[in-house]
Design a protein around this motif. Sequence first.
Motif, mmCIF file in Angstrom:
data_model
loop_
_atom_site.group_PDB
_atom_site.id
_atom_site.type_symbol
_atom_site.label_atom_id
_atom_site.label_comp_id
_atom_site.label_asym_id
_atom_site.label_seq_id
_atom_site.Cartn_x
_atom_site.Cartn_y
_atom_site.Cartn_z
ATOM 1 N N THR A 1 -95.062 5.247 -16.265
ATOM 2 C CA THR A 1 -93.756 4.601 -16.180
ATOM 3 C C THR A 1 -92.840 5.289 -15.173
ATOM 4 O O THR A 1 -92.801 6.511 -15.075
ATOM 5 C CB THR A 1 -93.063 4.573 -17.561
ATOM 6 O OG1 THR A 1 -91.695 4.144 -17.383
ATOM 7 C CG2 THR A 1 -93.046 5.936 -18.217
ATOM 8 N N VAL B 1 -89.670 5.454 -15.390
ATOM 9 C CA VAL B 1 -88.484 6.028 -16.045
ATOM 10 C C VAL B 1 -88.654 7.516 -16.332
ATOM 11 O O VAL B 1 -87.745 8.312 -16.119
ATOM 12 C CB VAL B 1 -88.154 5.254 -17.349
ATOM 13 C CG1 VAL B 1 -86.967 5.887 -18.074
ATOM 14 C CG2 VAL B 1 -87.855 3.787 -17.028
ATOM 15 N N THR B 2 -89.849 7.916 -16.804
ATOM 16 C CA THR B 2 -90.079 9.318 -17.177
ATOM 17 C C THR B 2 -91.198 9.974 -16.376
ATOM 18 O O THR B 2 -91.403 11.185 -16.492
ATOM 19 C CB THR B 2 -90.451 9.428 -18.664
ATOM 20 O OG1 THR B 2 -91.697 8.736 -18.871
ATOM 21 C CG2 THR B 2 -89.380 8.815 -19.561
ATOM 22 N N GLU C 1 -94.253 9.611 -17.009
ATOM 23 C CA GLU C 1 -95.260 9.995 -18.002
ATOM 24 C C GLU C 1 -96.279 8.876 -18.193
ATOM 25 O O GLU C 1 -95.989 7.699 -17.949
ATOM 26 C CB GLU C 1 -94.585 10.302 -19.350
ATOM 27 C CG GLU C 1 -93.654 11.495 -19.337
ATOM 28 C CD GLU C 1 -94.379 12.822 -19.167
ATOM 29 O OE1 GLU C 1 -95.581 12.886 -19.486
ATOM 30 O OE2 GLU C 1 -93.736 13.782 -18.699
ATOM 31 N N LEU D 1 -88.848 0.703 -22.152
ATOM 32 C CA LEU D 1 -88.921 1.346 -20.841
ATOM 33 C C LEU D 1 -88.600 0.369 -19.705
ATOM 34 O O LEU D 1 -87.895 0.716 -18.756
ATOM 35 C CB LEU D 1 -90.313 1.952 -20.623
ATOM 36 C CG LEU D 1 -90.617 3.211 -21.439
ATOM 37 C CD1 LEU D 1 -92.116 3.513 -21.417
ATOM 38 C CD2 LEU D 1 -89.820 4.407 -20.910
ATOM 39 N N GLU E 1 -84.884 -0.239 -19.585
ATOM 40 C CA GLU E 1 -84.197 0.927 -19.007
ATOM 41 C C GLU E 1 -84.435 1.018 -17.499
ATOM 42 O O GLU E 1 -83.559 1.444 -16.745
ATOM 43 C CB GLU E 1 -84.709 2.219 -19.656
ATOM 44 C CG GLU E 1 -84.218 2.451 -21.067
ATOM 45 C CD GLU E 1 -84.800 3.742 -21.650
ATOM 46 O OE1 GLU E 1 -85.255 4.609 -20.877
ATOM 47 O OE2 GLU E 1 -84.803 3.866 -22.885
ATOM 48 N N GLN E 2 -85.625 0.624 -17.083
ATOM 49 C CA GLN E 2 -86.039 0.811 -15.685
ATOM 50 C C GLN E 2 -85.105 0.141 -14.689
ATOM 51 O O GLN E 2 -84.888 0.641 -13.584
ATOM 52 C CB GLN E 2 -87.470 0.276 -15.522
ATOM 53 C CG GLN E 2 -88.117 0.584 -14.190
ATOM 54 C CD GLN E 2 -88.764 -0.646 -13.584
ATOM 55 O OE1 GLN E 2 -88.161 -1.703 -13.517
ATOM 56 N NE2 GLN E 2 -90.005 -0.492 -13.142
ATOM 57 N N ARG F 1 -88.912 7.423 -10.592
ATOM 58 C CA ARG F 1 -89.468 8.764 -10.366
ATOM 59 C C ARG F 1 -90.895 8.645 -9.808
ATOM 60 O O ARG F 1 -91.872 9.021 -10.457
ATOM 61 C CB ARG F 1 -89.426 9.566 -11.672
ATOM 62 C CG ARG F 1 -88.007 9.713 -12.186
ATOM 63 C CD ARG F 1 -87.849 10.659 -13.355
ATOM 64 N NE ARG F 1 -86.423 10.868 -13.623
ATOM 65 C CZ ARG F 1 -85.643 11.723 -12.998
ATOM 66 N NH1 ARG F 1 -86.152 12.498 -12.050
ATOM 67 N NH2 ARG F 1 -84.368 11.835 -13.293
ATOM 68 N N SER G 1 -94.403 10.618 -10.646
ATOM 69 C CA SER G 1 -95.468 9.776 -11.208
ATOM 70 C C SER G 1 -96.798 10.074 -10.520
ATOM 71 O O SER G 1 -97.835 10.219 -11.179
ATOM 72 C CB SER G 1 -95.118 8.295 -11.045
ATOM 73 O OG SER G 1 -93.947 7.962 -11.753
#
Length: 307
Positions: free
Chosen positions: A225, A227-228, A230, A241, A244-245, A251, A255
């Motif tokens: 993702t 966003v994190t 992860e 997610l 939020e994105q 990132r 990533s």
Amino acid sequence: MAKIAFIYPGQGAQKPGMGKDFYENSELAKAVYDKASELLQIDMKALCFEENEKLDLTEYTQAALVTTCLAMTKVVEERGLKPDVTAGLSLGEYCAISVAGGMKEEDAISLVRKRGILMQNTVPAGEGAMAAILGMDASVIEEGIKDLEGVTVANYNCPGQIVITGETKAVEKAAEILKEAGAKRAVLLNVSGPFHSPMLKQAGEELAKEMEKVEMEPLQIPYVTNVTAEYVTDIRETKKLLAEQVAASVRWQESVERMIAEGVDTFVEIGPGKTLAGFLRKIDRSVKVYNIGTWEDVDKVVLELTV
């Protein structure tokens, strides 16, 4: 044994003619375009294959690009090349989730059509902007804009390329400050809004409502993702997610670094252009990078990676 990631570009990669050779040579690819046309009541052939002004309008671009990338992927997978993980830059994350098994193609295409409309219409034209800051470390950029209201980092693309976003005047002021602080260039981007900015929080909230109508599927492989940065293995995290994105920083560099840390040594960019390949070479030159954007690319890449 090589670990392979399929990666998908974001908005800006689109170009007239993209995917036409796939449509003409593959029944699988043709079916993706035809289904998208039926779903959205848009002539996807005209939108993607012919010179037209709509292709660069956010409300059309997103559906066109996702349809094209998914059609291309159908052909690649039919030839026997499969990923161990997927990721996509911003819009491309919808392709990544669909190819990872988490979302039906038609749902991905329908959602990005709605996402594009929301992103284009949430902030009035002229009130938001984005700028690429070249040749400056992310930490220096963050320090340089921390006291400026109305501007944040949109994309951490790769070393030396960061994109800022926000209110037009704030972005213009930030660009000037960062140039004076040593950035090689600060280029205002030709976009229709302040993407990945808190200004689009409402668009994310509206998108979340649209996603409630979509049934997600268990992931067959993980995706990463924006966003994190992860790995996502539980599809129940995905709707939150993606909502939020819309307003969060992308990132991308993290990533890619995460995938490499997990053993990925081969990246296949599927879609028009070579933007992500360019980022990858600046992130880590030791990994293998391939592009599939034309029909000719398929045989060449698949042959090399499946023999």
